[in-house]
Design a protein around this motif. Structure first.
Motif, PDB file in Angstrom:
ATOM      1  N   HIS A 261       0.801  -1.210   0.003  1.00 16.61           N
ATOM      2  CA  HIS A 261       0.092   0.178  -0.014  1.00 16.61           C
ATOM      3  C   HIS A 261       0.868   1.331   0.147  1.00 16.61           C
ATOM      4  O   HIS A 261       1.652   1.405   0.920  1.00 16.61           O
ATOM      5  N   PHE A 262       0.834   2.290  -1.024  1.00 13.81           N
ATOM      6  CA  PHE A 262       1.664   3.228  -1.145  1.00 13.81           C
ATOM      7  C   PHE A 262       1.183   4.360  -0.784  1.00 13.81           C
ATOM      8  O   PHE A 262      -0.056   4.853  -1.247  1.00 13.81           O
ATOM      9  N   TYR A 263       1.858   5.289   0.075  1.00 14.76           N
ATOM     10  CA  TYR A 263       1.394   6.454   0.628  1.00 14.76           C
ATOM     11  C   TYR A 263       1.876   7.358  -0.460  1.00 14.76           C
ATOM     12  O   TYR A 263       2.996   7.784  -0.311  1.00 14.76           O
ATOM     13  N   THR A 264       1.047   7.888  -1.345  1.00 10.93           N
ATOM     14  CA  THR A 264       1.605   8.687  -2.353  1.00 10.93           C
ATOM     15  C   THR A 264       1.730  10.123  -2.261  1.00 10.93           C
ATOM     16  O   THR A 264       2.700  10.839  -2.832  1.00 10.93           O
ATOM     17  N   LEU A 265       1.042  10.655  -1.106  1.00  9.83           N
ATOM     18  CA  LEU A 265       1.126  12.101  -1.075  1.00  9.83           C
ATOM     19  C   LEU A 265       0.682  12.980  -2.281  1.00  9.83           C
ATOM     20  O   LEU A 265       1.220  14.132  -2.589  1.00  9.83           O
ATOM     21  N   ASN A 266      -0.063  12.249  -2.995  1.00 15.73           N
ATOM     22  CA  ASN A 266      -0.581  12.871  -4.104  1.00 15.73           C
ATOM     23  C   ASN A 266       0.268  13.141  -5.398  1.00 15.73           C
ATOM     24  O   ASN A 266       0.279  14.083  -6.093  1.00 15.73           O
ATOM     25  N   ARG A 267       1.404  12.558  -5.214  1.00 16.43           N
ATOM     26  CA  ARG A 267       2.610  12.678  -6.403  1.00 16.43           C
ATOM     27  C   ARG A 267       3.027  11.196  -7.108  1.00 16.43           C
ATOM     28  O   ARG A 267       3.383  10.379  -6.582  1.00 16.43           O
ATOM     29  N   PRO A 268       2.573  11.353  -8.278  1.00 12.79           N
ATOM     30  CA  PRO A 268       2.257  10.109  -8.939  1.00 12.79           C
ATOM     31  C   PRO A 268       3.680   9.483  -9.486  1.00 12.79           C
ATOM     32  O   PRO A 268       3.842   8.059  -9.620  1.00 12.79           O
ATOM     33  N   GLN A 269       4.782  10.268  -9.649  1.00 11.62           N
ATOM     34  CA  GLN A 269       5.828   9.881 -10.284  1.00 11.62           C
ATOM     35  C   GLN A 269       6.635   8.788  -9.658  1.00 11.62           C
ATOM     36  O   GLN A 269       7.034   7.818 -10.021  1.00 11.62           O
ATOM     37  N   LEU A 270       6.789   9.473  -8.231  1.00 15.73           N
ATOM     38  CA  LEU A 270       7.545   8.121  -7.295  1.00 15.73           C
ATOM     39  C   LEU A 270       6.912   6.863  -7.281  1.00 15.73           C
ATOM     40  O   LEU A 270       7.512   5.692  -7.550  1.00 15.73           O
ATOM     41  N   ALA A 271       5.488   6.924  -7.189  1.00 16.59           N
ATOM     42  CA  ALA A 271       4.688   5.731  -6.948  1.00 16.59           C
ATOM     43  C   ALA A 271       4.864   4.789  -8.460  1.00 16.59           C
ATOM     44  O   ALA A 271       5.017   3.461  -8.533  1.00 16.59           O
ATOM     45  N   ALA A 272       4.691   5.470  -9.318  1.00 16.14           N
ATOM     46  CA  ALA A 272       4.760   4.873 -10.870  1.00 16.14           C
ATOM     47  C   ALA A 272       6.260   4.268 -10.863  1.00 16.14           C
ATOM     48  O   ALA A 272       6.347   3.167 -11.516  1.00 16.14           O
ATOM     49  N   ALA A 273       7.269   5.073 -10.686  1.00 15.66           N
ATOM     50  CA  ALA A 273       8.545   4.375 -10.768  1.00 15.66           C
ATOM     51  C   ALA A 273       8.994   3.141  -9.991  1.00 15.66           C
ATOM     52  O   ALA A 273       9.460   2.243 -10.294  1.00 15.66           O
ATOM     53  N   ILE A 274       8.500   3.387  -8.685  1.00 16.17           N
ATOM     54  CA  ILE A 274       8.444   2.090  -7.815  1.00 16.17           C
ATOM     55  C   ILE A 274       7.845   0.863  -8.372  1.00 16.17           C
ATOM     56  O   ILE A 274       8.317  -0.238  -8.253  1.00 16.17           O
ATOM     57  N   CYS A 275       6.560   1.189  -8.841  1.00 19.09           N
ATOM     58  CA  CYS A 275       5.774   0.076  -9.501  1.00 19.09           C
ATOM     59  C   CYS A 275       6.524  -0.620 -10.657  1.00 19.09           C
ATOM     60  O   CYS A 275       6.459  -2.009 -10.606  1.00 19.09           O
TER      61      CYS A 275
END
Length: 288
Positions: A261-275
């Motif tokens: 479960h990713f706490y995104t802080l409404n910033r998609p770039q980091l979550a996308a890179a990690i995925c």
């Protein structure tokens, strides 16, 4: 690593129209990664309840994503909380993240609202009476700050699960051993519900230190050294953040963890890179 992990994303409700537009851009950016659900938080003291309700209802109505609405015990009587959850049920929302919540800033320690649900276990039981919700609750690998002991913290988690919760999503942590030791303690205590690690990519190290002090999470010394000097270098900081979070997830996957479960802080770039680093590719890419 046996398979590509299942993921979910958490967002906070926007403060204004510009923030809402950015949130929808974030949702659109991350939707192709196929999250199991996306959750939307409450503000401190339940201060964004109406905005949260509006956002999750819109997600359900206008996107192909499955929303999970956060609900807390703070600042409302049982009848009010039940009315909110019934409204969600009527809107087709079937997943709630049930939390005790924290007292509003400057008001001291948490105290139950007169006539309200006292804690997350009571809230979970109340939700079960409203509808057959999927219910996620919080778990604390390093114990909740208000808990008198790790054993008492585990007992509280058991009460939430016994009240009808489906899974537990953990507070963020930064070392794999922190989660793995917690998982072992849960197993020894007879807790066999799914435990989903909550992952917080570091976008602002100073803020993370503040968050961690408030919620009892440990920030390792090696992280402070890693992010030192990057306050004015956002590009390098983002690369370091993506690498650090990815390495944490990969270490957990090597130990059999299959959900994040990713706490995104409404910033998609980091979550996308990690995925992508974890093997979760956007559906458009996968279909190409």
């Amino acid at each position: 690593m046996s398979r590509i992990p299942t993921i979910s994303f958490e967002f906070f409700p926007p403060k204004d129209e510009a923030g809402e537009a950015k949130l929808w851009e974030t949702l659109e950016r991350l939707a192709p990664y196929g999250p199991r659900f996306v959750s939307v938080t409450y503000g401190a003291g339940g201060s964004t309840r109406e905005r949260t309700s509006r956002i999750v209802t819109r997600i359900k109505r206008e996107s192909g994503l499955e929303p999970a609405a956060h609900l807390t015990c703070v600042g409302a009587a049982r009848d009010e909380v039940d009315a909110v959850s019934r409204g969600w049920w009527d809107a087709g929302i079937r997943h709630v993240v049930a939390l005790r919540g924290d007292a509003p800033a400057g008001t001291g320690k948490y105290r139950p609202h007169p006539g309200g649900y006292a804690n997350a276990a009571e809230l979970t039981a109340g939700l079960r009476k409203v509808g057959d919700f999927e219910i996620s609750v919080g778990a604390y690998p390093e114990s909740h700050p208000d808990s008198p002991s790790p054993a008492a913290d585990l007992d509280n988690l058991k009460r939430k699960l016994d009240a009808g919760a489906t899974r537990a999503i953990t507070q963020f942590f930064f070392e794999a051993e922190t989660f793995l030791r917690f998982r072992d303690r849960c197993a020894a205590a007879g807790i066999n519900a799914p435990l989903v690690p909550g992952i917080l990519p570091v976008t602002n190290f100073r803020k993370v230190v503040e968050f961690s002090a408030a919620c009892g999470a440990t920030v390792p010394a090696w992280m402070a050294e890693l992010f030192e000097g990057l306050d004015d270098d956002p590009e390098t900081r983002q690369l370091v953040a993506a690498t650090t979070a990815s390495e944490l997830c990969l270490a957990l996957m090597a130990e059999g963890v299959e959900d994040f479960h990713f706490y995104t802080l409404n910033r998609p770039q980091l979550a996308a890179a990690i995925c992508r680093r974890l093997g979760v590719r956007p559906e458009l890419d996968a279909a190409a």
